[in-house]
Design a protein around this motif. Structure first.
Motif, PDB file in Angstrom:
ATOM      1  N   LEU A  73      -4.979 -17.409  -6.251  1.00 55.60           N
ATOM      2  CA  LEU A  73      -3.607 -17.427  -5.532  1.00 55.60           C
ATOM      3  C   LEU A  73      -3.246 -16.174  -4.836  1.00 55.60           C
ATOM      4  O   LEU A  73      -3.648 -15.308  -5.284  1.00 55.60           O
ATOM      5  CB  LEU A  73      -2.547 -17.896  -6.713  1.00 55.60           C
ATOM      6  CG  LEU A  73      -2.817 -19.020  -7.614  1.00 55.60           C
ATOM      7  CD1 LEU A  73      -1.778 -19.080  -8.812  1.00 55.60           C
ATOM      8  CD2 LEU A  73      -3.027 -20.208  -7.025  1.00 55.60           C
ATOM      9  N   VAL A  74      -2.455 -16.706  -3.671  1.00 55.76           N
ATOM     10  CA  VAL A  74      -1.923 -15.455  -2.784  1.00 55.76           C
ATOM     11  C   VAL A  74      -0.383 -15.734  -3.021  1.00 55.76           C
ATOM     12  O   VAL A  74      -0.139 -16.843  -2.827  1.00 55.76           O
ATOM     13  CB  VAL A  74      -2.494 -15.307  -1.548  1.00 55.76           C
ATOM     14  CG1 VAL A  74      -3.990 -15.073  -1.467  1.00 55.76           C
ATOM     15  CG2 VAL A  74      -2.573 -16.463  -0.873  1.00 55.76           C
ATOM     16  N   ALA A  75       0.281 -14.564  -2.797  1.00 57.40           N
ATOM     17  CA  ALA A  75       1.587 -14.500  -2.547  1.00 57.40           C
ATOM     18  C   ALA A  75       1.891 -13.873  -1.270  1.00 57.40           C
ATOM     19  O   ALA A  75       1.312 -13.047  -0.739  1.00 57.40           O
ATOM     20  CB  ALA A  75       2.349 -13.545  -3.489  1.00 57.40           C
ATOM     21  N   GLU A  76       2.690 -14.726  -0.397  1.00 59.50           N
ATOM     22  CA  GLU A  76       3.005 -14.553   0.917  1.00 59.50           C
ATOM     23  C   GLU A  76       4.298 -14.310   1.157  1.00 59.50           C
ATOM     24  O   GLU A  76       5.134 -14.863   0.662  1.00 59.50           O
ATOM     25  CB  GLU A  76       2.413 -15.665   1.914  1.00 59.50           C
ATOM     26  CG  GLU A  76       0.964 -16.028   2.086  1.00 59.50           C
ATOM     27  CD  GLU A  76       0.804 -16.875   2.936  1.00 59.50           C
ATOM     28  OE1 GLU A  76      -0.279 -16.750   3.778  1.00 59.50           O
ATOM     29  OE2 GLU A  76       1.610 -17.886   3.002  1.00 59.50           O
ATOM     30  N   LEU A  77       4.688 -13.382   1.919  1.00 63.78           N
ATOM     31  CA  LEU A  77       5.963 -12.871   2.449  1.00 63.78           C
ATOM     32  C   LEU A  77       6.037 -12.718   3.850  1.00 63.78           C
ATOM     33  O   LEU A  77       5.292 -11.877   4.352  1.00 63.78           O
ATOM     34  CB  LEU A  77       6.353 -11.584   1.543  1.00 63.78           C
ATOM     35  CG  LEU A  77       7.930 -11.252   1.579  1.00 63.78           C
ATOM     36  CD1 LEU A  77       8.794 -12.290   1.369  1.00 63.78           C
ATOM     37  CD2 LEU A  77       7.946  -9.687   0.945  1.00 63.78           C
TER      38      LEU A  77
END
Length: 179
Positions: free
Chosen positions: A62-66
């Motif tokens: 999973l990746v967290a994007e901002l």
């Protein structure tokens, strides 16, 4: 902030976060020459290969994007430890955030998503390993329901010893509370 499944084109962003996180979190714990020699391009190639090997739902990243930029990632897979049944235990094999977003709640959201992903993959329990001296990470894991189980290992695969401590938890606890 958005959390989603990683794809092969995400490899470069994951590699950058991986290197920046290692350099910040492991300063003083890992020889400086090793940290200085970390190469995002080399990590990108490894991440490309890992992401191309799609083993969903039992494994994945999973990746967290901002602001359309990857700022964190979590990789799960069946537990690799001989004393843990991989049909019962999933493992968070990697959990890293860009140091620029530490202490902003992104880690908690990414951890909740990783636990939900483990639950959806059918794992009732989970394990992870943390560098023994990484006090910041250990506090974070304990604050998110992980408990040290007393198991320790020494990884010398990089040419110097790294002592790691294993944490475990029930997967469904957090997932049920957040629904």
């Amino acid at each position: 902030m958005r959390i989603r499944e990683a794809t092969v084109p995400d490899a470069a962003g994951i590699a950058e976060v991986h290197v920046r996180s290692w350099r910040a979190a492991y300063r003083g714990l890992v020889p400086q020459h090793h940290l200085d020699g970390l190469d995002p391009a080399e990590r990108r190639d490894r991440w490309s290969a890992l992401l191309a090997d799609d083993r969903r739902p039992r494994a994945g990243t999973l990746v967290a994007e901002l602001d359309d930029r990857i700022v964190g990632f979590a990789s799960i897979l069946p537990a690799r430890d001989e004393d843990l049944d991989p049909a019962v235990y999933g493992e968070i094999a990697a959990f890293y955030l860009d140091p620029g977003v530490w202490r902003r709640g992104i880690g908690r959201r990414l951890m909740a998503a990783a636990l939900a992903r483990l639950a959806a993959a059918g794992y009732p329990r989970a394990a992870l390993w943390v560098l023994d001296g990484n006090v910041r990470a250990r506090r974070f894991y304990e604050a998110t329901g992980w408990r040290c189980d007393g198991t320790v290992k020494v990884d010398d695969s990089r040419g110097f010893p790294l002592t790691e401590t294993r944490y475990r938890r029930e997967v469904g606890d957090l997932v049920r509370r957040e629904k």
